[in-house]
Design an enzyme around this catalytic site. Structure first.
Site, PDB file in Angstrom:
ATOM      1  N   TRP A 166      30.137  39.570  36.091  1.00  0.00           N
ATOM      2  CA  TRP A 166      29.425  39.156  34.888  1.00  0.00           C
ATOM      3  C   TRP A 166      27.915  39.107  35.047  1.00  0.00           C
ATOM      4  O   TRP A 166      27.198  38.811  34.103  1.00  0.00           O
ATOM      5  CB  TRP A 166      29.922  37.749  34.474  1.00  0.00           C
ATOM      6  N   ASN A 167      27.382  39.325  36.246  1.00  0.00           N
ATOM      7  CA  ASN A 167      25.954  39.027  36.445  1.00  0.00           C
ATOM      8  C   ASN A 167      25.014  40.067  35.842  1.00  0.00           C
ATOM      9  O   ASN A 167      23.907  39.741  35.434  1.00  0.00           O
ATOM     10  CB  ASN A 167      25.644  38.785  37.922  1.00  0.00           C
TER      11      ASN A 167
ATOM     12  N   GLY B 169      31.882  42.586  42.937  1.00  0.00           N
ATOM     13  CA  GLY B 169      32.194  41.167  42.790  1.00  0.00           C
ATOM     14  C   GLY B 169      32.208  40.488  44.149  1.00  0.00           C
ATOM     15  O   GLY B 169      31.591  40.978  45.098  1.00  0.00           O
TER      16      GLY B 169
ATOM     17  N   GLU C 197      35.717  39.049  31.878  1.00  0.00           N
ATOM     18  CA  GLU C 197      36.118  38.474  30.577  1.00  0.00           C
ATOM     19  C   GLU C 197      35.049  37.493  30.078  1.00  0.00           C
ATOM     20  O   GLU C 197      35.089  37.060  28.938  1.00  0.00           O
ATOM     21  CB  GLU C 197      37.470  37.741  30.708  1.00  0.00           C
TER      22      GLU C 197
ATOM     23  N   CYS D 273      23.524  39.972  43.475  1.00  0.00           N
ATOM     24  CA  CYS D 273      24.113  40.180  44.807  1.00  0.00           C
ATOM     25  C   CYS D 273      23.037  40.399  45.862  1.00  0.00           C
ATOM     26  O   CYS D 273      23.236  40.053  47.019  1.00  0.00           O
ATOM     27  CB  CYS D 273      25.102  41.346  44.775  1.00  0.00           C
TER      28      CYS D 273
ATOM     29  N   GLU E 273      31.438  47.032  46.235  1.00  0.00           N
ATOM     30  CA  GLU E 273      30.089  46.453  46.195  1.00  0.00           C
ATOM     31  C   GLU E 273      30.288  44.942  46.126  1.00  0.00           C
ATOM     32  O   GLU E 273      30.514  44.383  45.055  1.00  0.00           O
ATOM     33  CB  GLU E 273      29.338  46.996  44.964  1.00  0.00           C
TER      34      GLU E 273
HETATM   35  P1  NAD Z   1      35.105  35.278  41.313  1.00  0.00           P
HETATM   36  O1  NAD Z   1      35.261  35.810  42.677  1.00  0.00           O
HETATM   37  O2  NAD Z   1      36.172  34.396  40.768  1.00  0.00           O
HETATM   38  O3  NAD Z   1      34.926  36.481  40.282  1.00  0.00           O
HETATM   39  C1  NAD Z   1      34.043  37.552  40.502  1.00  0.00           C
HETATM   40  C2  NAD Z   1      34.433  38.662  39.523  1.00  0.00           C
HETATM   41  O4  NAD Z   1      35.664  39.227  39.933  1.00  0.00           O
HETATM   42  C3  NAD Z   1      34.654  38.204  38.076  1.00  0.00           C
HETATM   43  O5  NAD Z   1      34.042  39.108  37.197  1.00  0.00           O
HETATM   44  C4  NAD Z   1      36.163  38.226  37.869  1.00  0.00           C
HETATM   45  O6  NAD Z   1      36.544  38.613  36.537  1.00  0.00           O
HETATM   46  C5  NAD Z   1      36.605  39.295  38.835  1.00  0.00           C
HETATM   47  N1  NAD Z   1      37.930  39.039  39.371  1.00  0.00           N
HETATM   48  C6  NAD Z   1      38.423  37.871  39.824  1.00  0.00           C
HETATM   49  N2  NAD Z   1      39.691  38.025  40.244  1.00  0.00           N
HETATM   50  C7  NAD Z   1      40.017  39.327  40.033  1.00  0.00           C
HETATM   51  C8  NAD Z   1      41.180  40.109  40.262  1.00  0.00           C
HETATM   52  N3  NAD Z   1      42.268  39.589  40.811  1.00  0.00           N
HETATM   53  N4  NAD Z   1      41.158  41.414  39.903  1.00  0.00           N
HETATM   54  C9  NAD Z   1      40.056  41.970  39.351  1.00  0.00           C
HETATM   55  N5  NAD Z   1      38.926  41.281  39.129  1.00  0.00           N
HETATM   56  C10 NAD Z   1      38.898  39.971  39.456  1.00  0.00           C
HETATM   57  O7  NAD Z   1      33.745  34.498  41.328  1.00  0.00           O
HETATM   58  P2  NAD Z   1      32.872  33.779  40.200  1.00  0.00           P
HETATM   59  O8  NAD Z   1      33.070  32.288  40.242  1.00  0.00           O
HETATM   60  O9  NAD Z   1      32.992  34.449  38.875  1.00  0.00           O
HETATM   61  O10 NAD Z   1      31.444  34.081  40.777  1.00  0.00           O
HETATM   62  C11 NAD Z   1      30.970  33.502  41.946  1.00  0.00           C
HETATM   63  C12 NAD Z   1      31.050  34.409  43.134  1.00  0.00           C
HETATM   64  O11 NAD Z   1      31.210  35.769  42.722  1.00  0.00           O
HETATM   65  C13 NAD Z   1      29.745  34.373  43.895  1.00  0.00           C
HETATM   66  O12 NAD Z   1      29.838  33.511  44.984  1.00  0.00           O
HETATM   67  C14 NAD Z   1      29.513  35.813  44.293  1.00  0.00           C
HETATM   68  O13 NAD Z   1      29.953  36.028  45.594  1.00  0.00           O
HETATM   69  C15 NAD Z   1      30.428  36.624  43.482  1.00  0.00           C
HETATM   70  N6  NAD Z   1      29.787  37.606  42.606  1.00  0.00           N
HETATM   71  C16 NAD Z   1      29.269  38.720  43.178  1.00  0.00           C
HETATM   72  C17 NAD Z   1      28.671  39.674  42.398  1.00  0.00           C
HETATM   73  C18 NAD Z   1      28.067  40.912  42.986  1.00  0.00           C
HETATM   74  O14 NAD Z   1      27.310  41.593  42.319  1.00  0.00           O
HETATM   75  N7  NAD Z   1      28.392  41.285  44.207  1.00  0.00           N
HETATM   76  C19 NAD Z   1      28.602  39.486  41.022  1.00  0.00           C
HETATM   77  C20 NAD Z   1      29.148  38.339  40.448  1.00  0.00           C
HETATM   78  C21 NAD Z   1      29.766  37.410  41.262  1.00  0.00           C
END
Ligand code: NAD
Length: 481
Positions: free
Chosen positions: A156-157, A233, A183, A289, A255
């Site tokens: 989402w970022n 993510g 979502e 990230c 990534e």
């Molecule tokens: P999260 O790990 O719960 O979710 C990260 C993303 O992954 C969300 O968009 C979510 O919809 C997706 N996701 C979660 N479970 C999934 C699955 N089983 N299958 C497919 N997609 C799935 O974390 P959060 O609380 O939303 O965000 C915090 C953490 O996420 C941070 O500590 C950071 O590490 C990470 N993050 C990283 C990036 C990046 O660009 N690398 C971007 C956003 C968040």
């Protein structure tokens, strides 16, 4: 100010086989405005049938798109880029409303996405192979072909850049793609998909689905139709998806998260370094990230650096991203303020000094003050886990060796930043730091023509640059006599 997505002319839906599917007959979940905590609209979630339909369409789409001439593929990408530029203000309004970043940042995100599309359009024309020297009568060719239907998932970022970074190289290579964005920021991805639709992309080639993340990823990755996983993510979710993808040995681009070190040496231009770093640290409320997170500062300038950092941070105006005076918006979801608060408390309990901020802000939005902690122990949780928020962690070092060891201490290896005027040291840092992107005396990691990606647990398989398209191709050797 309008406070729904419908006011911006946007209905939330799934895009499957060239048709938009509405909330009718589907479960939904609310989409929140992080500045107010209020619901903006309700997002339909895909049923099993929707996912099956998306897979079928993706299989058909791949067959058609892989044989579409590169010039025609490039033309669609250029037209989508032009539409994104034309709609940049509307896209920015959507991003700010559902994700929270200030409007100017959101507009910049849209414009950069258009540049990515134009770059990938060019790369669509350059998927070269090789002819190998052989004895007369024998000919060996190395050819590149699109790997197949891609299942892509993104966070989402960057609600516009992330979807574009997934769709654009896949289409340039000749792949079809099913994208599941977050979502929590669906409207931006929907507006992006409309640009592709209006640019003339055939309906079966790209699908957009939302749902229960675990169900969607299990379904798409278990299907023999899917030939590649692309994910942006967190590390834990990335590892989970890699395990699912292993069953069919599919290609992957991962990534994942980072915890970017910043090494600031005594010989840097201190004032310029501070101006650059403070602005970069609090971009998108630190939810990036490649956000600089661990500031390791050489002892000769540490006190001046800490004072200058805190003073600049305290001047940042926090508020609704729609207000032109806002320098930093809310964090994107209700999970972030609590997570950051716990990291601040933990670090302070083992000796960190609070130099600026440190608190959640009142109201119903998900705000946290831009925060600076000084003399942070390397044992603090925040020094080991990705903070993903407006939190800067300062610590001091004395020698070059110590700084490099600290930069390489964690399992992450995405970006690293170094500030020094010493040319010998610049070369050494470029060689010695374990990161996919090493940036010296500036902070820019994203260029359309350069690979963007990490090493170690931050992932593999770069995006952008020729590498981003190459990651969507398979290589074949053909030996004919
Ligand atoms: P999260 O790990 O719960 O979710 C990260 C993303 O992954 C969300 O968009 C979510 O919809 C997706 N996701 C979660 N479970 C999934 C699955 N089983 N299958 C497919 N997609 C799935 O974390 P959060 O609380 O939303 O965000 C915090 C953490 O996420 C941070 O500590 C950071 O590490 C990470 N993050 C990283 C990036 C990046 O660009 N690398 C971007 C956003 C968040």
């Amino acid at each position: 100010m309008a406070d729904t997505l419908a006011d911006l002319g946007l209905d939330l839906g799934l895009y499957i086989a060239g048709e938009w599917r509405s909330a009718l007959g589907r479960d939904t979940q609310p989409v929140l405005n992080p500045a107010t905590g209020e619901s903006l609209d309700h997002l339909p979630l895909a049923t099993t049938q929707d996912l099956d339909d998306a897979l079928e369409a993706s299989e058909r789409g791949f067959k058609a798109w892989r044989t579409t001439p590169p010039e025609a593929r490039a033309a669609v990408l250029h037209r989508a880029a032009a539409l994104i530029r034309e709609r940049a203000d509307m896209l920015a309004a959507i991003v700010t409303r559902e994700q929270g970043k200030p409007l100017a940042e959101a507009r910049g995100e849209a414009i950069y996405s258009a540049a990515l599309l134009d770059f990938h359009a060019g790369e669509a024309m350059r998927s070269y192979g090789r002819v190998l020297p052989r004895p007369p009568g024998l000919r060996s060719l190395v050819v590149k072909q699109p790997v197949g239907p891609v299942a892509a998932f993104c966070a989402w970022n960057f609600p516009v850049i992330n979807p574009v970074r997934k769709i654009s190289p896949a289409l340039a290579a000749g792949c079809s793609v099913i994208l599941k964005p977050s979502e929590e920021t669906p409207a931006s991805a929907i507006a992006v998909m409309r640009c592709f639709q209006d640019a003339g992309l055939p309906g079966d080639v790209a699908q957009l689905v939302f749902g229960v993340p675990d169900t969607v990823s299990r379904t798409l990755l278990a299907s023999p139709v899917t030939r590649k996983l692309s994910f942006t993510g967190s590390v834990p979710v990335g590892k989970q998806l890699m395990r699912l993808a292993a069953d069919t040995v599919m290609r992957m681009t991962m990534e994942l998260g980072g915890h970017s070190p910043v090494l600031v040496f005594d010989d840097c231009d201190l004032e310029a370094t501070l101006d650059t770093l403070v602005a970069h640290k609090f971009r998108n409320a630190g939810q990036v990230c490649v956000s600089p997170t661990r500031f390791h500062v050489q002892e000769g300038i540490y006190d001046r650096f800490a004072a200058g950092f805190a003073e600049r941070t305290a001047r940042i105006r926090v508020g609704d991203g729609r207000d032109a005076a806002t320098g930093m918006g809310p964090t994107a979801n209700p999970r972030r303020p609590g997570a950051i608060e716990a990291m601040v408390e933990d670090a302070r309990s083992i000796g960190a000094r609070l130099l600026a901020g440190g608190r959640r802000l009142g109201g119903d939005g998900f705000f946290f003050e831009p925060t600076v902690l000084g003399d942070v122990s390397h044992d603090a949780r925040a020094m080991n886990e990705e903070p993903f928020g407006p939190l800067a962690l300062l610590s001091r070092f004395s020698t070059e060796e110590e700084a490099i060891a600290e930069a390489n201490r964690l399992p992450y290896g995405l970006a690293a930043y170094c500030f020094t005027q010493n040319g010998r040291r610049q070369a050494l840092l470029g060689d010695a730091i374990e990161a996919g992107m090493i940036v010296i005396n500036n902070v820019r990691t994203s260029w359309t023509d350069a690979p963007f990606g990490g090493v170690k647990e931050s992932g593999f398989g770069s995006e952008d640059g020729p590498e981003g398209v190459e990651a969507h191709m398979m290589t074949k050797a053909i030996h004919a006599s």
